[in-house]
Design a protein around this motif. Structure first.
Motif, PDB file in Angstrom:
ATOM      1  N   CYS A  79      34.088  10.585  -1.496  1.00  8.81           N
ATOM      2  CA  CYS A  79      32.984   9.907  -0.822  1.00  8.81           C
ATOM      3  C   CYS A  79      31.782  10.833  -0.745  1.00  8.81           C
ATOM      4  CB  CYS A  79      33.380   9.458   0.575  1.00  8.81           C
ATOM      5  SG  CYS A  79      31.968   8.709   1.413  1.00  8.81           S
ATOM      6  N   ALA A  81      28.798   9.651   0.668  1.00  9.91           N
ATOM      7  CA  ALA A  81      27.813   9.039   1.563  1.00  9.91           C
ATOM      8  C   ALA A  81      27.604   9.855   2.846  1.00  9.91           C
ATOM      9  CB  ALA A  81      28.203   7.607   1.871  1.00  9.91           C
ATOM     10  N   ALA A  83      27.945   9.793   6.219  1.00 14.79           N
ATOM     11  CA  ALA A  83      28.849  10.192   7.303  1.00 14.79           C
ATOM     12  C   ALA A  83      29.780  11.308   6.828  1.00 14.79           C
ATOM     13  CB  ALA A  83      29.652   8.993   7.806  1.00 14.79           C
ATOM     14  N   CYS A  84      30.188  11.237   5.582  1.00 11.93           N
ATOM     15  CA  CYS A  84      31.039  12.299   5.047  1.00 11.93           C
ATOM     16  C   CYS A  84      30.227  13.569   4.789  1.00 11.93           C
ATOM     17  CB  CYS A  84      31.784  11.819   3.805  1.00 11.93           C
ATOM     18  SG  CYS A  84      33.123  10.673   4.226  1.00 11.93           S
ATOM     19  N   CYS A 120      31.050   5.568   0.365  1.00 14.88           N
ATOM     20  CA  CYS A 120      31.698   5.090   1.588  1.00 14.88           C
ATOM     21  C   CYS A 120      32.993   4.339   1.324  1.00 14.88           C
ATOM     22  CB  CYS A 120      30.767   4.220   2.427  1.00 14.88           C
ATOM     23  SG  CYS A 120      31.438   3.964   4.083  1.00 14.88           S
ATOM     24  N   LEU A 121      34.001   4.758   2.054  1.00  8.95           N
ATOM     25  CA  LEU A 121      35.311   4.111   2.006  1.00  8.95           C
ATOM     26  C   LEU A 121      35.632   3.452   3.347  1.00  8.95           C
ATOM     27  CD1 LEU A 121      37.075   7.033   0.109  1.00  8.95           C
ATOM     28  CD2 LEU A 121      36.779   4.703  -0.795  1.00  8.95           C
ATOM     29  N   ASN A 123      35.812   4.875   6.173  1.00 10.45           N
ATOM     30  CA  ASN A 123      36.657   5.776   6.965  1.00 10.45           C
ATOM     31  C   ASN A 123      35.764   6.865   7.572  1.00 10.45           C
ATOM     32  OD1 ASN A 123      39.296   6.535   7.828  1.00 10.45           O
ATOM     33  ND2 ASN A 123      39.281   8.201   6.325  1.00 10.45           N
ATOM     34  N   CYS A 124      34.612   6.433   8.052  1.00  8.32           N
ATOM     35  CA  CYS A 124      33.488   7.338   8.297  1.00  8.32           C
ATOM     36  C   CYS A 124      33.588   8.165   9.574  1.00  8.32           C
ATOM     37  CB  CYS A 124      32.198   6.557   8.324  1.00  8.32           C
ATOM     38  SG  CYS A 124      32.180   5.159   7.210  1.00  8.32           S
ATOM     39  N   SER A 129      36.211  11.767   3.353  1.00  8.22           N
ATOM     40  CA  SER A 129      37.199  10.808   2.885  1.00  8.22           C
ATOM     41  C   SER A 129      37.339  10.853   1.374  1.00  8.22           C
ATOM     42  CB  SER A 129      36.802   9.392   3.296  1.00  8.22           C
ATOM     43  OG  SER A 129      36.590   9.329   4.678  1.00  8.22           O
TER      44      SER A 129
ATOM     45  N   SER B 187      27.048   3.446   4.806  1.00  5.41           N
ATOM     46  CA  SER B 187      27.812   4.575   5.307  1.00  5.41           C
ATOM     47  C   SER B 187      27.802   4.506   6.834  1.00  5.41           C
ATOM     48  CB  SER B 187      27.154   5.877   4.851  1.00  5.41           C
ATOM     49  OG  SER B 187      27.687   6.959   5.597  1.00  5.41           O
TER      50      SER B 187
END
Ligand SMILES: Cc1cc2nc3c(=O)[nH]c(=O)nc-3n(C[C@H](O)[C@H](O)[C@H](O)COP(=O)(O)O)c2cc1C
Ligand code: SF4
Ligand code: FES
Lengths: 159, 520
Positions: A79, A81, A83-84, A120-121, A123-124, A129, B187
């Motif tokens: 990921c 994105a 948040a990661c 994004c998965l 799982n943020c 992730s 996201s």
């Protein structure tokens, strides 16, 4: 128990072509079966849906998910994105590329792993992730990533 | 006596090892000669505690978490099966955990409590009551109830759902469609995923009610391919709902029909934009269509189509069960009801927080989130996904309300909140916004397609100290052009995060150039 014959491209196309807007379901089913969309599929789909090969190719290339070459045994998606990123995915990405010795969209020379980017998965809150095949892994530190590589290396076929 | 043990099955719990726990619990119970029943429940949305294991006791459900494989033996030793609180992972009654207790859960009332695929669980907690009411009502009555609720679309644009449905109801057509936007590309968001993985019948019910309201018999859920768990659960739920008579032909003996099918996306962010999504459903490249005509009038296969976000449909069963007014009683101003917020990124206690509109962003991050995961100072927050602005501390008291956010140049979007600690390089974040736009642009308009690529180059120059002043000016102009000349919000809103960095974190855009100048 009967062993199921793998479906041919023609079987897959014939089974789905009646659906309204059938192209994406067909492409997904082919990729599910073969791991990618073989070039030979394009003509079969085009003929069956009464579209040109260029149109089918155009659709395949528009979507990041579809691949046109055989991937490794296990597909790793990192990921990229925001948040990661906030949890260190940029350094994980650098580590993964060095460790595997490949860039995104490539497969290791032993054909064990393919590496891809994903945005994004979902799982943020537990990043960074990583998705390997259909499994999603959270809190992927560099150490956990290395452990995962060992675990999946031991499994030969993608689960 | 059989003890019921709950081990959640949503993606986040699985990503933290929930599946592995099942066999370990079974083996440990055998060792202790105890009879247990393991229920794979949905998630309560307290993600920092996952896997959150619960034990049913006569006083209620007791929580333990985060449970790892090596904790199971000591949990049994400590008397977990009787709900004992001796173990360091013991958290007391689940519903007394402050993060959970303070919430106002209307949409997520069942999430984590039930087995997502059990219809009995669903109906025991008000499931399908809204549908039964809808079957007794006219289309107009259903639409009026939705209008009374004040519900605005939860996918980002916040358009009133009742008005959209009215438009579709009012157009005469042989075939109309209900399309659920489950592309959830932003996201920092996972509420749609949680609905599908933890309470899938709620989405089925909401979409069926929409079909009854506007006279549509066919529905599609356009689900992103990044959600394999949601895909599996949703498909299974659809098949069970059909078998039980809640979906398909002759719904609950009413003679009414609604068919539902999940269609997978293929990793294109732009396919979350509703017209691009419709193109994709039709089997084409996801090129954005010009509006008008609205999808409500010319939508899927050129027919009138309701396109709503998962959370918009998910709010409908409550509204049809308890009444539009009961929903509208929550909230502030023109933002009625509750918003399922998703707290993510560098946060200590991340997860799903459903609250009535009107709570402050700071309260969410401090009271619920308890600060950053790293323990460092919080520096910036991106709300509303990759097209949302980065908020500096001066804006953290903003109230969660569509208009309040708009007033500070920000957006609530789908309710994702992504926290960054002080180690963040905001110049890098601005660069990523442009890069993301370049990767995901559908390519239809030049300002978006070319502007984003230029944007990356210009930011690189600024960060390298290459004529920083002139290039900053150029970046400003580029943002203007994208804002004014883009067909959709992909190109049109990428300037939001970039502009917020220029305005509130300018030192990060210049840091490198200044240090270079100083060196000279
Ligand atoms: C680039 C872009 C991406 C979008 N992504 C999503 C998405 O992932 N999910 C979603 O529900 N809406 C998304 N939207 C908003 C949709 O276009 C549309 O407004 C929404 O599906 C309508 O449903 P609602 O009224 O229930 O919000 C996106 C919009 C744009 C411009
Ligand atoms: S702004 Fe970008 S994504 Fe939107 S229509 Fe134009 S090119 Fe496509
Ligand atoms: S941003 Fe990585 S999982 Fe959502």
């Amino acid at each position: 128990m009967t062993i199921q014959e793998p479906l041919s491209i023609t079987d897959i196309v014939d089974g789905l072509k009646h659906k309204p807007g059938a192209l994406l379901p067909i492409l997904h089913a082919i990729q599910e079966q073969f791991g990618f969309i073989p070039e030979s599929a394009v003509g079969i789909i085009a003929k069956s849906l009464k579209q040109t090969k260029a149109e089918i190719d155009g659709v395949i290339s528009f979507y990041h998910h579809f691949r046109t070459s055989q991937p490794g045994n296990h597909t790793i998606e990192l990921c990229r994105a925001e948040a990661c990123q906030s949890l260190g995915s940029r350094s994980l990405e650098a580590h993964a590329k060095t460790k595997l010795g490949i860039d995104f969209h490539h497969t290791t020379s032993d054909r064990k792993f393919s590496l891809d980017a994903v945005y994004c998965l979902g799982n943020c809150a537990n990043g960074p992730s990583v998705r390997i095949n259909d499994d999603i892994h959270g809190r992927t530190t560099v150490d956990k990533f290395d452990r995962l590589l060992e675990e999946y290396s031991a499994k030969s076929v993608s689960a | 006596m059989t003890t019921r043990i709950f081990i959640p099955c949503d993606t986040t719990a699985l990503s933290m090892g929930a599946d592995k726990l099942v066999s370990i619990f079974v083996a440990e119970a055998e060792k202790h000669n105890s009879t247990i029943e393991i229920v794979r429940n949905g998630s309560r949305g307290m993600f920092w505690l996952e896997p959150l294991v619960e034990i049913e006791t006569s006083n209620g459900r007791m929580a333990y978490g985060p449970v790892e494989a090596q904790d199971v033996a000591s949990l049994f030793e400590s008397g977990l099966l009787t709900g004992s609180q001796q173990h360091p992972l013991a958290l007391g009654l689940t519903e007394e955990i402050p993060f959970f207790k303070k919430q106002q859960r209307l949409t997520f009332a069942r999430s984590g409590i039930t087995d997502p695929l059990s219809i009995a669980d669903y109906t025991s907690l008000d499931g399908f009551k809204g549908l039964k009411n809808a079957l007794k009502s006219s289309g107009q009555q259903i639409v009026d109830e939705v209008k009374d609720s004040g519900l605005r679309g939860r996918g980002g644009a916040a358009f009133p759902t009742g008005i959209k449905w009215q438009t579709v109801l009012d157009v005469a057509a042989e075939q109309k469609y209900i399309v659920c936007n489950a592309d959830e590309g932003d996201s920092g968001t996972f509420a749609d995923r949680l609905v599908m993985e933890c309470d899938p019948y709620m989405l089925i019910e909401g979409m069926t009610i929409a079909g009854l309201a506007v006279g549509a018999t066919e529905g599609y859920i356009y689900l992103r391919s990044e959600y394999p768990v949601a895909h599996r659960i949703m498909n299974e739920a659809i098949s069970r709902a059909e078998q039980a008579g809640y979906l398909g032909e002759n719904i609950l003996g009413s003679g009414r029909t609604f068919n539902l099918e999940v269609r997978l996306g293929a990793g294109a962010y732009i396919c979350g934009e509703e017209t691009s999504l419709l193109e994709s459903l039709e089997g084409k490249r996801g090129l954005v269509r010009a509006k008008p005509p609205l999808p409500a009038i010319v939508g899927l296969f050129k027919q009138p189509t309701v396109v709503n976000n998962v959370l918009s449909f998910a709010a409908i069963p409550f509204i049809l069960d308890k009444g539009g007014k009961a929903y509208a009683d929550y909230g502030m101003g023109r933002s009625r009801g509750t918003l399922p917020l998703q707290l993510a990124g560098n946060v200590k206690q991340g997860g799903l927080i459903e609250m009535a509109f009107g709570v402050s962003l700071r309260e969410i991050m401090e009271e619920f989130g308890q600060g950053t995961y790293s323990g460092r100072k919080l520096r910036a927050v991106q709300v509303g996904g990759p097209l949302g602005a980065y908020l500096p501390e001066s804006q953290w008291d903003t109230l969660v309300d569509y208009e309040e956010f708009a007033a500070v140049g920000a957006v609530l979007g789908h309710g994702g909140i992504v926290m960054f600690d002080e180690t963040v390089d905001m110049g890098e974040q601005a660069r990523f916004s442009m890069e993301f736009c370049a990767v995901e642009s559908c390519g239809k308009c030049t300002p978006c397609r070319i502007g984003s690529v230029r944007g990356v180059e210009v930011i690189d120059k600024i960060r390298a100290g290459d004529d920083a002043e002139k290039n900053l000016e150029l970046l400003g102009d580029l943002c203007e052009t994208m804002l004014d000349g883009s067909l959709c919000a992909m190109g049109g809103m990428t300037p939001y995060p970039v502009g917020s960095v220029m305005k509130y974190f300018p030192e990060d855009l210049r840091a490198k150039s200044i240090s270079k100048e100083v060196q000279l």
